[in-house]
Design a protein around this motif. Structure first.
Motif, PDB file in Angstrom:
ATOM      1  N   ASN A  43      84.855  58.334 -11.699  1.00 15.75           N
ATOM      2  CA  ASN A  43      85.526  57.211 -12.358  1.00 15.75           C
ATOM      3  C   ASN A  43      84.505  56.205 -12.884  1.00 15.75           C
ATOM      4  O   ASN A  43      84.640  54.992 -12.721  1.00 15.75           O
ATOM      5  N   SER A  44      83.497  56.709 -13.546  1.00 17.67           N
ATOM      6  CA  SER A  44      82.460  55.822 -14.067  1.00 17.67           C
ATOM      7  C   SER A  44      81.771  56.482 -15.248  1.00 17.67           C
ATOM      8  O   SER A  44      81.379  57.654 -15.183  1.00 17.67           O
ATOM      9  N   GLN A  45      81.643  55.752 -16.320  1.00 14.35           N
ATOM     10  CA  GLN A  45      80.892  56.212 -17.489  1.00 14.35           C
ATOM     11  C   GLN A  45      80.384  54.992 -18.226  1.00 14.35           C
ATOM     12  O   GLN A  45      81.167  54.098 -18.603  1.00 14.35           O
ATOM     13  N   ASP A  46      79.061  54.887 -18.404  1.00 17.72           N
ATOM     14  CA  ASP A  46      78.448  53.737 -19.066  1.00 17.72           C
ATOM     15  C   ASP A  46      78.878  52.421 -18.411  1.00 17.72           C
ATOM     16  O   ASP A  46      79.234  51.444 -19.088  1.00 17.72           O
ATOM     17  N   ALA A  47      78.917  52.440 -17.081  1.00 19.08           N
ATOM     18  CA  ALA A  47      79.246  51.252 -16.278  1.00 19.08           C
ATOM     19  C   ALA A  47      80.690  50.781 -16.461  1.00 19.08           C
ATOM     20  O   ALA A  47      81.017  49.623 -16.185  1.00 19.08           O
ATOM     21  N   ALA A  48      81.540  51.664 -16.942  1.00 18.41           N
ATOM     22  CA  ALA A  48      82.950  51.323 -17.117  1.00 18.41           C
ATOM     23  C   ALA A  48      83.819  52.378 -16.435  1.00 18.41           C
ATOM     24  O   ALA A  48      83.427  53.551 -16.374  1.00 18.41           O
ATOM     25  N   PRO A  49      84.963  51.971 -15.902  1.00 17.97           N
ATOM     26  CA  PRO A  49      85.851  52.958 -15.266  1.00 17.97           C
ATOM     27  C   PRO A  49      86.433  53.913 -16.286  1.00 17.97           C
ATOM     28  O   PRO A  49      86.646  53.558 -17.452  1.00 17.97           O
ATOM     29  N   MET A  50      86.666  55.145 -15.863  1.00 19.91           N
ATOM     30  CA  MET A  50      87.241  56.173 -16.736  1.00 19.91           C
ATOM     31  C   MET A  50      88.750  56.298 -16.550  1.00 19.91           C
ATOM     32  O   MET A  50      89.459  56.746 -17.437  1.00 19.91           O
ATOM     33  N   ALA A  51      89.250  55.954 -15.360  1.00 13.58           N
ATOM     34  CA  ALA A  51      90.679  56.144 -15.058  1.00 13.58           C
ATOM     35  C   ALA A  51      91.512  55.100 -15.777  1.00 13.58           C
ATOM     36  O   ALA A  51      91.087  53.960 -15.968  1.00 13.58           O
ATOM     37  N   TYR A  52      92.690  55.492 -16.185  1.00 17.43           N
ATOM     38  CA  TYR A  52      93.609  54.542 -16.788  1.00 17.43           C
ATOM     39  C   TYR A  52      95.048  54.923 -16.468  1.00 17.43           C
ATOM     40  O   TYR A  52      95.344  56.043 -16.050  1.00 17.43           O
ATOM     41  N   GLY A  53      95.929  53.967 -16.648  1.00 15.27           N
ATOM     42  CA  GLY A  53      97.351  54.207 -16.434  1.00 15.27           C
ATOM     43  C   GLY A  53      98.135  53.858 -17.683  1.00 15.27           C
ATOM     44  O   GLY A  53      97.630  53.205 -18.605  1.00 15.27           O
ATOM     45  N   PHE A  54      99.378  54.310 -17.727  1.00 16.22           N
ATOM     46  CA  PHE A  54     100.252  54.057 -18.870  1.00 16.22           C
ATOM     47  C   PHE A  54     101.303  53.041 -18.445  1.00 16.22           C
ATOM     48  O   PHE A  54     102.005  53.229 -17.451  1.00 16.22           O
ATOM     49  N   THR A  55     101.425  51.946 -19.186  1.00 20.90           N
ATOM     50  CA  THR A  55     102.336  50.870 -18.812  1.00 20.90           C
ATOM     51  C   THR A  55     103.733  51.017 -19.417  1.00 20.90           C
ATOM     52  O   THR A  55     104.634  50.270 -19.092  1.00 20.90           O
ATOM     53  N   GLY A  56     103.881  51.956 -20.301  1.00 23.47           N
ATOM     54  CA  GLY A  56     105.116  52.082 -21.064  1.00 23.47           C
ATOM     55  C   GLY A  56     104.952  51.656 -22.500  1.00 23.47           C
ATOM     56  O   GLY A  56     105.761  52.009 -23.354  1.00 23.47           O
ATOM     57  N   SER A  57     103.875  50.897 -22.763  1.00 25.38           N
ATOM     58  CA  SER A  57     103.598  50.486 -24.139  1.00 25.38           C
ATOM     59  C   SER A  57     102.119  50.578 -24.485  1.00 25.38           C
ATOM     60  O   SER A  57     101.750  50.488 -25.655  1.00 25.38           O
ATOM     61  N   SER A  58     101.260  50.735 -23.475  1.00 21.41           N
ATOM     62  CA  SER A  58      99.818  50.817 -23.728  1.00 21.41           C
ATOM     63  C   SER A  58      99.139  51.528 -22.564  1.00 21.41           C
ATOM     64  O   SER A  58      99.737  51.741 -21.505  1.00 21.41           O
ATOM     65  N   TYR A  59      97.853  51.881 -22.770  1.00 21.74           N
ATOM     66  CA  TYR A  59      97.032  52.473 -21.721  1.00 21.74           C
ATOM     67  C   TYR A  59      96.059  51.407 -21.220  1.00 21.74           C
ATOM     68  O   TYR A  59      95.422  50.729 -22.018  1.00 21.74           O
ATOM     69  N   GLU A  60      95.957  51.261 -19.897  1.00 24.06           N
ATOM     70  CA  GLU A  60      95.096  50.233 -19.325  1.00 24.06           C
ATOM     71  C   GLU A  60      94.125  50.851 -18.340  1.00 24.06           C
ATOM     72  O   GLU A  60      94.506  51.700 -17.516  1.00 24.06           O
ATOM     73  N   ALA A  61      92.869  50.420 -18.408  1.00 27.95           N
ATOM     74  CA  ALA A  61      91.840  50.919 -17.500  1.00 27.95           C
ATOM     75  C   ALA A  61      92.151  50.498 -16.067  1.00 27.95           C
ATOM     76  O   ALA A  61      92.715  49.430 -15.819  1.00 27.95           O
ATOM     77  N   LYS A  62      91.769  51.355 -15.121  1.00 31.65           N
ATOM     78  CA  LYS A  62      92.001  51.089 -13.704  1.00 31.65           C
ATOM     79  C   LYS A  62      90.661  51.105 -12.970  1.00 31.65           C
ATOM     80  O   LYS A  62      89.854  52.019 -13.163  1.00 31.65           O
ATOM     81  N   SER A  63      90.453  50.114 -12.148  1.00 31.58           N
ATOM     82  CA  SER A  63      89.210  50.096 -11.380  1.00 31.58           C
ATOM     83  C   SER A  63      89.248  51.116 -10.261  1.00 31.58           C
ATOM     84  O   SER A  63      88.203  51.652  -9.861  1.00 31.58           O
ATOM     85  N   ASP A  64      90.454  51.401  -9.728  1.00 27.09           N
ATOM     86  CA  ASP A  64      90.579  52.400  -8.671  1.00 27.09           C
ATOM     87  C   ASP A  64      90.811  53.780  -9.277  1.00 27.09           C
ATOM     88  O   ASP A  64      91.563  53.922 -10.246  1.00 27.09           O
ATOM     89  N   PRO A  65      90.188  54.805  -8.716  1.00 27.18           N
ATOM     90  CA  PRO A  65      90.380  56.168  -9.235  1.00 27.18           C
ATOM     91  C   PRO A  65      91.817  56.642  -9.024  1.00 27.18           C
ATOM     92  O   PRO A  65      92.518  56.176  -8.127  1.00 27.18           O
ATOM     93  N   ASN A  66      92.240  57.586  -9.863  1.00 26.53           N
ATOM     94  CA  ASN A  66      93.508  58.268  -9.653  1.00 26.53           C
ATOM     95  C   ASN A  66      93.328  59.414  -8.670  1.00 26.53           C
ATOM     96  O   ASN A  66      92.214  59.890  -8.445  1.00 26.53           O
ATOM     97  N   ALA A  67      94.432  59.857  -8.087  1.00 29.79           N
ATOM     98  CA  ALA A  67      94.391  60.995  -7.168  1.00 29.79           C
ATOM     99  C   ALA A  67      93.887  62.236  -7.885  1.00 29.79           C
ATOM    100  O   ALA A  67      94.051  62.387  -9.104  1.00 29.79           O
ATOM    101  N   ASN A  68      93.294  63.131  -7.122  1.00 32.95           N
ATOM    102  CA  ASN A  68      92.825  64.426  -7.633  1.00 32.95           C
ATOM    103  C   ASN A  68      91.805  64.286  -8.777  1.00 32.95           C
ATOM    104  O   ASN A  68      91.717  65.142  -9.646  1.00 32.95           O
ATOM    105  N   LEU A  69      91.062  63.187  -8.774  1.00 33.57           N
ATOM    106  CA  LEU A  69      90.025  62.931  -9.785  1.00 33.57           C
ATOM    107  C   LEU A  69      90.579  62.913 -11.202  1.00 33.57           C
ATOM    108  O   LEU A  69      89.846  63.133 -12.181  1.00 33.57           O
TER     109      LEU A  69
END
Length: 378
Positions: A43-69
């Protein structure tokens, strides 16, 4: 001459390879491509998190990793921020949630503009609670599944799909997509990594294949999964011979739970939450044992039903047994009407997730689906 034969053999060999590759890409629906399309190791690339979630209208980065990588969750993979995308361009995942009104162009079978894949599109549930299964927010009017015949606790998927179930058993922690699609978990030790199962089929009817569209969990026959034949583009295109195939059961339905025990059928799976809608009357006052519209009932081989012989993707039927290809024919006397003959599983533009505008003020429109079976009532 010998050199020419060698060239011909080389060309034929390459043609065979290309044909096999083309066939594999057509039949295989399991995830393919680089692991990094779906997974991030740290969950890291160029000092930024890779994981994100879907809010229903946009995608937002998550500091915590998602399950199963995973880089994102179900809707993060299967949604699009426009109305025209039906398949993700990177992963090939089918889109089930467009944030704008779905418009996939004119249907290939001469029908109206396509507004979702086979199960419909969750965009419509966001427009009206009555148009679909609510997976992101509580239903504004329902506190339990219509036709619910079992009690599994107040927060079970029988009562909502927008929040995780906190009770014991295989549904623990499940909500939204995983309320129905068992992509990982504890139905059995083998129920993990189903996106990597080989569902090339043509018939998908085992846990080793990930069941039909990963549908498993209810008391639907051995292994608790659904059997079917999966259309390779999720019915983005349809015709009488280009569609999903569903398994049905003619067994006893004289109590609300009987349906859920009748083999690996789609309607049996629906009955896990909507069991009362499938109950057959044991002491009918009239000639029909049905007090509600039947489901997994054989289409009569007489009267108006004899004209229903061509498969119409708008009104799918269930088969007593599955062949290896999508059949263009309907056989009254053996094929069955089923839940999905009238409803989209996710959501539709129409009231009660109907496949056509049942409430239209125009009579021909409101009867357009009914008339496929009831040919004398158009």
């Amino acid at each position: 001459m010998r050199r020419r034969r060698g060239v011909v053999a080389w060309v034929l060999a390459w043609l065979a390879v290309l044909m096999l590759l083309a066939l594999a890409s057509t039949l295989g629906a399991r995830v393919s491509g680089p692991c990094s399309d779906c997974h991030t190791m740290h969950n890291s690339q160029d000092a930024a998190p890779m994981a994100y979630g879907f809010t229903g209208s946009s995608y937002e980065a998550k500091s915590d990793p998602n399950a199963n990588l995973l880089i994102t969750d179900c809707l993060g993979c299967h949604s699009a921020l426009d109305g025209s995308t039906w398949k993700d361009s990177t992963t090939g995942a089918p889109i089930v949630f467009n944030t704008s009104e779905p418009n996939y162009g004119a249907s290939s079978d001469g029908g109206t503009t396509r507004q979702g894949l086979a199960a419909g599109n969750f965009y419509w549930a966001g427009q009206d609670d009555a148009n679909g299964h609510n997976i992101m927010a509580a239903d504004g009017s329902l506190s339990t599944a219509p036709g619910n015949s079992v009690g599994c606790g107040g927060d079970s998927c029988h009562n909502n799909l927008d929040r995780p179930y906190g009770g014991a058993g295989f549904l623990n922690g499940r909500s939204a997509c995983t309320g129905c699609h068992m992509v990982s978990g504890s139905v059995s030790p083998s129920v993990t990594g189903w996106h990597h199962k080989d569902d090339a089929g043509p018939i998908v009817n085992t846990a080793e294949q990930g069941w039909y569209r990963f549908l498993a969990g209810h008391e639907t026959g051995d292994g608790h999964g659904v059997a079917g034949l999966e259309d390779d583009d999720w019915e983005h295109t349809t015709s009488s011979s280009d569609h999903n195939e569903y398994l049905g059961s003619t067994g006893d339905k004289t109590d609300s739970q009987a349906m859920a025990r009748e083999g690996n059928t789609m309607s049996g799976f629906c009955a896990g939450c909507h069991g009362n809608f499938h109950e057959q009357n044991t002491s009918p006052a009239g000639s029909s044992p049905w007090i509600r519209h039947p489901s997994d009932a054989v289409i009569p081989a007489g009267g108006e039903y004899t004209a229903f012989i061509a498969y119409d993707p708008l009104v799918p039927v269930a088969r007593a047994s599955l062949g290896g290809t999508a059949s263009p024919a309907v056989t009254p006397g053996s094929d069955m009407v089923m839940c999905l003959s009238c409803h989209r599983a996710h959501a539709s533009p129409y009231y009660k997730m109907m496949r056509w505008d049942y409430r239209s003020g125009d009579l021909s429109t409101s009867l357009s689906g009914c008339g496929v079976c009831h040919t004398k009532k158009n």
